[in-house]
Design an enzyme around this catalytic site. Structure first.
Site, short mmCIF file in Angstrom:
data_model
loop_
_atom_site.label_atom_id
_atom_site.label_comp_id
_atom_site.label_asym_id
_atom_site.label_seq_id
_atom_site.Cartn_x
_atom_site.Cartn_y
_atom_site.Cartn_z
N GLU A 47 0.84 -1.22 0.00
CA GLU A 47 0.00 0.00 0.00
C GLU A 47 0.87 1.27 0.00
O GLU A 47 1.88 1.33 0.70
CB GLU A 47 -0.87 -0.01 1.27
CG GLU A 47 -1.81 1.18 1.38
CD GLU A 47 -2.61 1.20 2.69
OE1 GLU A 47 -2.27 0.45 3.63
OE2 GLU A 47 -3.57 1.99 2.77
N LYS A 116 -9.15 2.66 -2.13
CA LYS A 116 -9.53 2.21 -0.78
C LYS A 116 -10.86 2.83 -0.36
O LYS A 116 -11.03 4.06 -0.38
CB LYS A 116 -8.41 2.62 0.19
CG LYS A 116 -8.52 2.05 1.59
CD LYS A 116 -7.26 2.47 2.36
CE LYS A 116 -7.13 1.84 3.72
NZ LYS A 116 -5.84 2.21 4.36
N CYS A 150 -5.66 -2.92 3.02
CA CYS A 150 -5.36 -2.77 4.46
C CYS A 150 -6.60 -2.78 5.35
O CYS A 150 -7.24 -3.82 5.52
CB CYS A 150 -4.53 -1.50 4.62
SG CYS A 150 -3.44 -1.52 6.06
O1 LIG Z 1 -6.82 -1.81 10.77
C1 LIG Z 1 -5.67 -1.69 11.23
O2 LIG Z 1 -5.37 -2.06 12.36
C2 LIG Z 1 -4.58 -1.11 10.39
C3 LIG Z 1 -5.10 -0.43 9.16
C4 LIG Z 1 -4.12 0.43 8.51
O3 LIG Z 1 -3.01 0.60 8.97
C5 LIG Z 1 -4.47 1.06 7.23
O4 LIG Z 1 -5.56 0.85 6.70
O5 LIG Z 1 -3.63 1.80 6.72
#
Ligand SMILES: O=C(O)CCC(=O)C(=O)O
Length: 265
Positions: A47, A116, A150
């Site tokens: 990402e 996203k 993510c």
């Molecule tokens: O959900 C999480 O604990 C981490 C999510 C995260 O770091 C993100 O989406 O960038």
């Protein structure tokens, strides 16, 4: 159509705010992955590999319309005949910045784009980024596939929707930090088991902005078995998948046929 896919996950350290260094590293890592023997069918990047979490300056750093990423990655995909899910990048779209995946096929053609959907408030994404509005379903050489980014994996409804749409392979670029390694592993395995599909995730490593990214990029089969998993160092994880296993597992425990959506949707 072959069901056998060799996938390479580029688990890399990203220098927040240093797009030149990140582009150079990304290109070097793609070449390193392409040199694997046998060479992979698909390479996945993590990402926001172009900027990292340099959110306060993200508008200045983001790739306008993803043009630079598209040019570089498309040329690579064509030269090596490899599919690439170009992780996600910070992309400038008009005035807004999105966290966007581009997918390229073996001919270098851009075949899919996904931004996203769920912005992660704990890391202030909602203050700097604009959320995507559509789910990330696409095909890889006839294979129904999907992408989530993510934090998206905390939303089982989205994975279920993609699986109901036919996805057999879910690809998850991430920049997921400590101390939530147990969430990462459990959520990825749960998405694979409940949807009886392959889940393949590519995380970053290293320190940035007070966060420590733990890697542990993983390939999980539809039975929930971990086929490959990295540690916390920069590396390229390789996994050999046989997508025929999806139909076998779905036939063994007919979760999709047994659903009773009228009671819970
Ligand atoms: O959900 C999480 O604990 C981490 C999510 C995260 O770091 C993100 O989406 O960038």
């Amino acid at each position: 159509m072959t069901t056998k896919w060799r996938i390479a996950l580029v688990q890399m350290n990203i220098e927040a705010g240093n797009t030149e260094a990140n582009f150079a590293k990304m290109e070097a890592k793609l070449e390193e992955a392409a040199a694997l023997d046998p060479k992979p069918d698909l390479i996945v990047l993590p990402e926001m590999w172009n900027t990292g979490y340099a959110l306060t300056e993200i508008r200045k750093l983001a790739d306008p319309d993803g043009a630079r990423t598209k040019e570089v990655v498309s040329r690579f995909a064509r030269r090596h005949g490899i599919h690439v899910l170009a992780g996600s990048i910070a992309q400038l779209r008009g005035d807004a910045v999105t966290n966007t995946i581009h997918v390229f096929d073996r001919s270098g053609a851009a075949t899919a784009e996904y931004s996203k959907i769920h912005l992660f408030q704990l890391m202030n994404e909602h203050q700097h980024l604009e959320a995507g509005e559509t789910a990330g379903a696409f095909e890889l050489e006839g294979v129904p596939a999907a992408a989530m980014i993510c934090y998206d994996i905390r939303f089982p409804e989205l994975a279920r929707k993609l699986a109901l749409g036919g996805a057999k392979l879910l690809l998850v670029p991430a920049e997921w930090p400590h101390p939530r390694l147990h969430h990462w592993r459990t959520l990825l395995q749960a998405r694979a088991i409940e949807n009886q599909m392959f889940v393949v995730s590519c995380n970053t490593v290293g320190e940035s902005g007070g966060s420590s990214f733990f890697g542990h990029s993983m390939a999980i089969d539809p039975w929930g078995e971990v086929l490959a998993e990295a540690g916390e160092e920069e590396t390229i994880v390789v996994a050999d998948l046989d997508l025929a296993l999806v139909d076998e597992v779905r036939g063994r425990i007919p979760v999709f046929a047994d659903r009773r959506p009228s009671l819970y949707e």
